[in-house]
Enzyme design. Sequence first.
Site, PDB file in Angstrom:
ATOM      1  N   GLY A   1       0.737  -1.283   0.301  1.00  0.00           N
ATOM      2  CA  GLY A   1      -0.193   0.367   0.389  1.00  0.00           C
ATOM      3  C   GLY A   1       0.432   1.713  -0.092  1.00  0.00           C
TER       4      GLY A   1
ATOM      5  N   MET B   1      -4.036  -7.396  -6.961  1.00  0.00           N
ATOM      6  CA  MET B   1      -3.440  -8.339  -7.883  1.00  0.00           C
ATOM      7  C   MET B   1      -4.833  -9.048  -8.285  1.00  0.00           C
ATOM      8  SD  MET B   1      -0.593  -7.430  -8.032  1.00  0.00           S
ATOM      9  CE  MET B   1       1.368  -7.297  -7.868  1.00  0.00           C
TER      10      MET B   1
ATOM     11  N   ILE C   1      -7.576  -9.801 -12.042  1.00  0.00           N
ATOM     12  CA  ILE C   1      -7.559  -9.013 -13.528  1.00  0.00           C
ATOM     13  C   ILE C   1      -9.566  -8.872 -13.331  1.00  0.00           C
ATOM     14  CG2 ILE C   1      -8.238  -9.273 -15.900  1.00  0.00           C
ATOM     15  CD1 ILE C   1      -5.058  -9.659 -14.861  1.00  0.00           C
ATOM     16  N   LEU C   2      -9.699  -7.713 -13.596  1.00  0.00           N
ATOM     17  CA  LEU C   2     -11.348  -7.324 -14.213  1.00  0.00           C
ATOM     18  C   LEU C   2     -11.781  -8.056 -15.033  1.00  0.00           C
ATOM     19  CD1 LEU C   2     -11.053  -3.483 -12.606  1.00  0.00           C
ATOM     20  CD2 LEU C   2     -10.451  -5.929 -10.865  1.00  0.00           C
TER      21      LEU C   2
ATOM     22  N   HIS D   1       1.032   0.043 -13.133  1.00  0.00           N
ATOM     23  CA  HIS D   1       1.980  -1.232 -13.120  1.00  0.00           C
ATOM     24  C   HIS D   1       3.645  -1.569 -13.605  1.00  0.00           C
ATOM     25  CE1 HIS D   1       2.751  -4.899 -15.129  1.00  0.00           C
ATOM     26  NE2 HIS D   1       3.423  -4.981 -15.701  1.00  0.00           N
TER      27      HIS D   1
ATOM     28  N   ASP E   1      -3.335  -5.864 -18.119  1.00  0.00           N
ATOM     29  CA  ASP E   1      -2.409  -4.405 -18.262  1.00  0.00           C
ATOM     30  C   ASP E   1      -2.564  -3.725 -19.867  1.00  0.00           C
ATOM     31  OD1 ASP E   1      -2.095  -4.843 -15.656  1.00  0.00           O
ATOM     32  OD2 ASP E   1      -0.612  -6.403 -15.241  1.00  0.00           O
TER      33      ASP E   1
ATOM     34  N   GLU F   1       6.847   6.018  -9.825  1.00  0.00           N
ATOM     35  CA  GLU F   1       5.101   5.706  -9.757  1.00  0.00           C
ATOM     36  C   GLU F   1       4.424   6.367  -8.757  1.00  0.00           C
ATOM     37  OE1 GLU F   1       4.542   1.869  -7.830  1.00  0.00           O
ATOM     38  OE2 GLU F   1       5.049   0.491  -9.897  1.00  0.00           O
TER      39      GLU F   1
HETATM   40  C1  GAR Z   1       3.701  -1.372  -7.532  1.00  0.00           C
HETATM   41  O1  GAR Z   1       4.793  -1.731  -7.497  1.00  0.00           O
HETATM   42  C2  GAR Z   1       2.445  -1.522  -8.498  1.00  0.00           C
HETATM   43  O2  GAR Z   1       3.042  -1.165  -9.792  1.00  0.00           O
HETATM   44  C3  GAR Z   1       2.328  -3.095  -8.781  1.00  0.00           C
HETATM   45  O3  GAR Z   1       1.823  -3.260  -7.269  1.00  0.00           O
HETATM   46  C4  GAR Z   1       3.015  -2.614  -6.679  1.00  0.00           C
HETATM   47  C5  GAR Z   1       2.099  -2.246  -5.422  1.00  0.00           C
HETATM   48  O4  GAR Z   1       2.837  -1.753  -4.748  1.00  0.00           O
HETATM   49  N1  GAR Z   1       0.699  -3.982  -9.464  1.00  0.00           N
HETATM   50  C6  GAR Z   1       1.152  -4.665 -10.751  1.00  0.00           C
HETATM   51  O5  GAR Z   1       1.922  -5.271 -10.441  1.00  0.00           O
HETATM   52  C7  GAR Z   1       0.187  -4.919 -11.420  1.00  0.00           C
HETATM   53  N2  GAR Z   1       0.052  -5.835 -11.969  1.00  0.00           N
HETATM   54  P1  GAR Z   1       2.435  -1.447  -2.996  1.00  0.00           P
HETATM   55  O6  GAR Z   1       1.498  -1.743  -2.963  1.00  0.00           O
HETATM   56  O7  GAR Z   1       3.432  -0.846  -2.278  1.00  0.00           O
HETATM   57  O8  GAR Z   1       0.816   0.365  -4.117  1.00  0.00           O
END
Ligand code: GAR
Length: 207
Positions: free
Chosen positions: A18, A96, A98-99, A115, A151, A180
């Site tokens: 998160g 995590m 897929i919708l 992503h 994605d 991000e």
């Molecule tokens: C993030 O790096 C995001 O890009 C990835 O999960 C991480 C969550 O980090 N998402 C994916 O890989 C989706 N395909 P966080 O829980 O620290 O925000």
Amino acid sequence: MNTSKNPCVLAVLVSGNGSNLQVFIDKIESGELNAHIACVISNNPDAFALSRATRHNIPVVVHENRGFKGRREYDAALVKILNDYGVELVVLAGFMRILSDVMVSAFPNAIMNIHPALLPSFPGLHAQQQALEYGVKFSGCTAHFVDCGTDTGPIILQAVVPVEPCDTEEILSARIQVEEHRLFPEAVRLYIDGRIVVEGRLVRIQS
Ligand code: GAR
């Protein structure tokens, strides 16, 4: 689209740490983002993201994978939760799953994902490791609208980071996460300000 001065009502969907959720919480609390997080929803009851939300008095909902016959049934229940909270924009922050078409059609061009790669390269799981194994010299992150693919939805913003020779998955992930945390709130801000126009799979940002 929310073009009024009322805060845009968000739901943030999570499965893990998160850190992106935390950035949204901080930017909203500091007044940098005109939004309100109505709820944080996790498919993982142990997600640390839930503690982050609770610490900030944001309602949390654990919506576990089990007990549903399939993706569409899970999503129908998810849509009900989101509608009950009056959600306008759904933010996938490390969610995590897929919708299905059930979710995507309930929130057309109103579900955003971050992503950790430069899509369309390296969709799906372990995008950072995929990039390392492929040997790319640059990777990054992509903020995009969500469709029913993995994605594959229209790209809103991207940021590039270098891949260094000694990078591990952890080191590259950390470098990408810095971007991000800048890019994702920026994409949401553009949405809130009504500056995003989607034409097919092309996203135009109006000035
Ligand atoms: C993030 O790096 C995001 O890009 C990835 O999960 C991480 C969550 O980090 N998402 C994916 O890989 C989706 N395909 P966080 O829980 O620290 O925000």
